[in-house]
Design a protein around this motif. Structure first.
Motif, PDB file in Angstrom:
ATOM      1  N   GLN A  77      12.884 -19.386  45.466  1.00 46.70           N
ATOM      2  CA  GLN A  77      12.847 -20.034  44.724  1.00 46.70           C
ATOM      3  C   GLN A  77      11.167 -20.952  44.748  1.00 46.70           C
ATOM      4  OE1 GLN A  77      16.016 -23.178  46.602  1.00 46.70           O
ATOM      5  NE2 GLN A  77      15.790 -23.380  44.915  1.00 46.70           N
ATOM      6  N   LEU A  78      10.732 -19.967  45.456  1.00 45.52           N
ATOM      7  CA  LEU A  78       9.284 -20.302  44.711  1.00 45.52           C
ATOM      8  C   LEU A  78       8.885 -19.486  43.150  1.00 45.52           C
ATOM      9  CD1 LEU A  78       6.578 -21.624  45.093  1.00 45.52           C
ATOM     10  CD2 LEU A  78       5.704 -19.508  46.181  1.00 45.52           C
ATOM     11  N   LEU A  79       9.212 -18.183  43.330  1.00 48.33           N
ATOM     12  CA  LEU A  79       9.818 -17.481  42.568  1.00 48.33           C
ATOM     13  C   LEU A  79      10.150 -17.839  41.702  1.00 48.33           C
ATOM     14  CD1 LEU A  79       8.561 -14.050  40.594  1.00 48.33           C
ATOM     15  CD2 LEU A  79      10.808 -14.046  41.873  1.00 48.33           C
ATOM     16  N   VAL A  80      11.338 -18.311  41.313  1.00 48.08           N
ATOM     17  CA  VAL A  80      12.112 -19.134  40.160  1.00 48.08           C
ATOM     18  C   VAL A  80      11.355 -20.427  39.680  1.00 48.08           C
ATOM     19  CG1 VAL A  80      14.344 -20.633  39.396  1.00 48.08           C
ATOM     20  CG2 VAL A  80      14.771 -18.561  41.090  1.00 48.08           C
ATOM     21  N   SER A  81      10.489 -21.108  40.820  1.00 46.11           N
ATOM     22  CA  SER A  81       9.811 -22.192  40.096  1.00 46.11           C
ATOM     23  C   SER A  81       8.710 -21.807  39.392  1.00 46.11           C
ATOM     24  CB  SER A  81       9.234 -22.807  40.922  1.00 46.11           C
ATOM     25  OG  SER A  81       8.026 -24.005  40.830  1.00 46.11           O
ATOM     26  N   PHE A  82       7.739 -20.523  39.308  1.00 43.97           N
ATOM     27  CA  PHE A  82       6.747 -20.279  39.315  1.00 43.97           C
ATOM     28  C   PHE A  82       7.151 -19.857  37.280  1.00 43.97           C
ATOM     29  CE2 PHE A  82       5.034 -15.799  37.106  1.00 43.97           C
ATOM     30  CZ  PHE A  82       3.756 -16.577  37.023  1.00 43.97           C
ATOM     31  N   PHE A  83       8.884 -19.195  37.500  1.00 42.59           N
ATOM     32  CA  PHE A  83       9.311 -18.644  35.968  1.00 42.59           C
ATOM     33  C   PHE A  83       9.619 -19.859  34.992  1.00 42.59           C
ATOM     34  CE2 PHE A  83       9.481 -14.194  37.884  1.00 42.59           C
ATOM     35  CZ  PHE A  83       8.395 -13.668  36.691  1.00 42.59           C
ATOM     36  N   ALA A  84      10.370 -21.208  35.786  1.00 42.42           N
ATOM     37  CA  ALA A  84      10.826 -21.995  35.416  1.00 42.42           C
ATOM     38  C   ALA A  84       9.340 -23.118  34.610  1.00 42.42           C
ATOM     39  CB  ALA A  84      11.183 -23.122  35.934  1.00 42.42           C
ATOM     40  N   PHE A  85       8.215 -22.916  34.827  1.00 40.49           N
ATOM     41  CA  PHE A  85       7.442 -23.843  34.997  1.00 40.49           C
ATOM     42  C   PHE A  85       6.773 -22.901  33.681  1.00 40.49           C
ATOM     43  CE2 PHE A  85       5.885 -25.872  39.036  1.00 40.49           C
ATOM     44  CZ  PHE A  85       5.834 -27.014  38.215  1.00 40.49           C
ATOM     45  N   GLY A  86       6.561 -21.505  33.582  1.00 39.52           N
ATOM     46  CA  GLY A  86       6.594 -20.381  32.268  1.00 39.52           C
ATOM     47  C   GLY A  86       7.356 -21.238  30.885  1.00 39.52           C
ATOM     48  N   ARG A  88       8.533 -23.938  30.418  1.00 39.43           N
ATOM     49  CA  ARG A  88       7.984 -25.492  30.177  1.00 39.43           C
ATOM     50  C   ARG A  88      10.156 -25.886  30.098  1.00 39.43           C
ATOM     51  NH1 ARG A  88       5.959 -24.275  23.916  1.00 39.43           N
ATOM     52  NH2 ARG A  88       6.582 -27.087  24.079  1.00 39.43           N
ATOM     53  N   ASP A  89      10.214 -25.760  31.275  1.00 42.75           N
ATOM     54  CA  ASP A  89      10.958 -26.317  32.268  1.00 42.75           C
ATOM     55  C   ASP A  89      10.302 -27.141  33.443  1.00 42.75           C
ATOM     56  OD1 ASP A  89      13.917 -27.706  32.694  1.00 42.75           O
ATOM     57  OD2 ASP A  89      14.646 -26.151  32.198  1.00 42.75           O
ATOM     58  N   VAL A  90       9.750 -28.450  33.345  1.00 40.76           N
ATOM     59  CA  VAL A  90       9.308 -29.450  34.124  1.00 40.76           C
ATOM     60  C   VAL A  90      10.314 -29.812  35.389  1.00 40.76           C
ATOM     61  CG1 VAL A  90       9.646 -31.840  33.357  1.00 40.76           C
ATOM     62  CG2 VAL A  90       7.762 -30.916  34.906  1.00 40.76           C
ATOM     63  N   LEU A  91      11.359 -30.076  35.198  1.00 38.95           N
ATOM     64  CA  LEU A  91      12.350 -30.463  35.692  1.00 38.95           C
ATOM     65  C   LEU A  91      13.020 -29.401  37.071  1.00 38.95           C
ATOM     66  CD1 LEU A  91      14.569 -33.020  33.489  1.00 38.95           C
ATOM     67  CD2 LEU A  91      13.237 -33.341  36.157  1.00 38.95           C
ATOM     68  N   ALA A  92      12.902 -28.109  36.166  1.00 41.63           N
ATOM     69  CA  ALA A  92      13.942 -27.463  37.043  1.00 41.63           C
ATOM     70  C   ALA A  92      12.995 -26.711  38.004  1.00 41.63           C
ATOM     71  CB  ALA A  92      14.469 -26.208  36.145  1.00 41.63           C
ATOM     72  N   ALA A  93      11.514 -26.004  37.364  1.00 39.18           N
ATOM     73  CA  ALA A  93      10.206 -25.813  37.855  1.00 39.18           C
ATOM     74  C   ALA A  93      10.086 -26.796  39.209  1.00 39.18           C
ATOM     75  CB  ALA A  93       8.841 -25.828  37.326  1.00 39.18           C
ATOM     76  N   THR A  94       9.835 -28.364  39.086  1.00 41.88           N
ATOM     77  CA  THR A  94       9.560 -28.872  40.519  1.00 41.88           C
ATOM     78  C   THR A  94      11.040 -28.899  41.035  1.00 41.88           C
ATOM     79  OG1 THR A  94       8.752 -29.967  38.765  1.00 41.88           O
ATOM     80  CG2 THR A  94       9.306 -31.398  40.701  1.00 41.88           C
ATOM     81  N   LEU A  95      11.947 -29.751  41.034  1.00 47.07           N
ATOM     82  CA  LEU A  95      13.412 -28.557  42.166  1.00 47.07           C
ATOM     83  C   LEU A  95      13.383 -27.815  42.373  1.00 47.07           C
ATOM     84  CD1 LEU A  95      16.252 -30.166  43.448  1.00 47.07           C
ATOM     85  CD2 LEU A  95      16.554 -29.359  40.957  1.00 47.07           C
ATOM     86  N   ALA A  97      10.468 -25.709  42.541  1.00 48.90           N
ATOM     87  CA  ALA A  97       9.164 -25.499  44.163  1.00 48.90           C
ATOM     88  C   ALA A  97       9.201 -26.513  45.417  1.00 48.90           C
ATOM     89  CB  ALA A  97       7.473 -25.947  43.310  1.00 48.90           C
ATOM     90  N   CYS A  98      10.055 -27.682  45.048  1.00 50.87           N
ATOM     91  CA  CYS A  98      10.296 -27.961  46.579  1.00 50.87           C
ATOM     92  C   CYS A  98      11.405 -27.611  47.494  1.00 50.87           C
ATOM     93  CB  CYS A  98      10.892 -29.535  46.065  1.00 50.87           C
ATOM     94  SG  CYS A  98       9.767 -30.603  45.515  1.00 50.87           S
ATOM     95  N   PHE A  99      12.480 -27.053  46.764  1.00 49.56           N
ATOM     96  CA  PHE A  99      13.428 -26.359  47.708  1.00 49.56           C
ATOM     97  C   PHE A  99      13.138 -25.314  48.571  1.00 49.56           C
ATOM     98  CE2 PHE A  99      17.416 -27.720  46.025  1.00 49.56           C
ATOM     99  CZ  PHE A  99      18.915 -27.805  46.661  1.00 49.56           C
TER     100      PHE A  99
END
Length: 236
Positions: A77-86, A88-95, A97-99
């Motif tokens: 999920q940290l990997l997913v957050s990294f690509f979601a930030f890339g 530019r989906d801040v909601l998905a990336a934040t969720l 990363a917190c998971f």
């Protein structure tokens, strides 16, 4: 001798003239596959393991095994957050990363079993439930995230109550809600994968507003408010 055009409008003091840059604007694409199916599948798998543990499916003494099993969820999920930030989906990336942080903390507490770990996990789950409520309040148009968040709120609220009280019936309810969260996350992940493979929505996930336009709209819709996007505007 330098000459000046008397017809040119005077510029305000302290203001620098900037030319019209529209003709020099270029759009550079860095396409990546959507990381969200992986993120939702990871939520589902980890939730099944923890839910089965709370329901008593595993034998006594499986606490450390459960902790080690859900530890990879942190990395994924940290990997997913990294690509979601890339993307530019801040909601998905934040969720995501917190998971990731939640799974790491849960795994470490289950493995080490230090004194007071259950109550600490209770507070952590309660704070995560509050975080999920706040996220759900702004993610209603991104139905995939919203559905998962709506299932996560009661699951982690009840998990917090179980960690703090250690009441058996609360643990059973938490396990059931964990399996419900897993089912919602599995459906969402599968729907997103089908949509990506076929290029159209196959299973409904209820997109609306900008999230719907991002999938169904034409190029002119996609470029609306481009000048206000990160990487175009001067500051975040």
């Amino acid at each position: 001798m330098t000459t000046h055009d008397s017809d040119a409008p005077a510029e305000p003091a302290g203001r620098r003239h900037e030319p019209d840059l529209r003709h020099m604007t270029r759009i550079n694409l860095r396409p990546i596959a959507s990381p969200m199916p992986l993120g939702f599948y990871t939520v589902a798998i980890a939730s099944v393991i923890v839910g089965c543990f709370q329901l008593g499916v595993f034998e006594d003494g499986a606490r450390q095994a459960v902790g080690l099993t859900i530890l990879p969820a942190f990395i994924l999920q940290l990997l997913v957050s990294f690509f979601a930030f890339g993307a530019r989906d801040v909601l998905a990336a934040t969720l995501m990363a917190c998971f990731a942080g939640l799974w790491l903390a849960t795994s470490l507490n289950l493995v080490t079993d230090v004194p007071g770990s259950m109550r600490v996990l209770g507070v952590l789950n309660a704070v995560f439930a509050l975080f999920a409520v706040l996220m759900a309040s702004v993610a209603s148009r991104k139905r995939a995230l919203w559905l998962v968040l709506c299932a996560a709120v009661p699951r982690f609220a009840v998990a917090a109550l179980f960690n703090l009280t250690e009441a058996a019936w609360v643990g059973t309810l938490s396990g059931v809600l964990g399996l419900l969260l897993a089912a919602v996350a599995l459906y969402t992940a599968f729907a997103l994968m089908l949509e990506d493979m076929r290029g159209e929505e196959v299973l409904p996930i209820g997109r609306s507003g900008p999230a719907h336009q991002a999938v169904e709209g034409d190029l002119s819709v996609q470029l609306r408010n481009l000048e206000r996007q990160a990487g175009v505007r001067r500051t975040l």
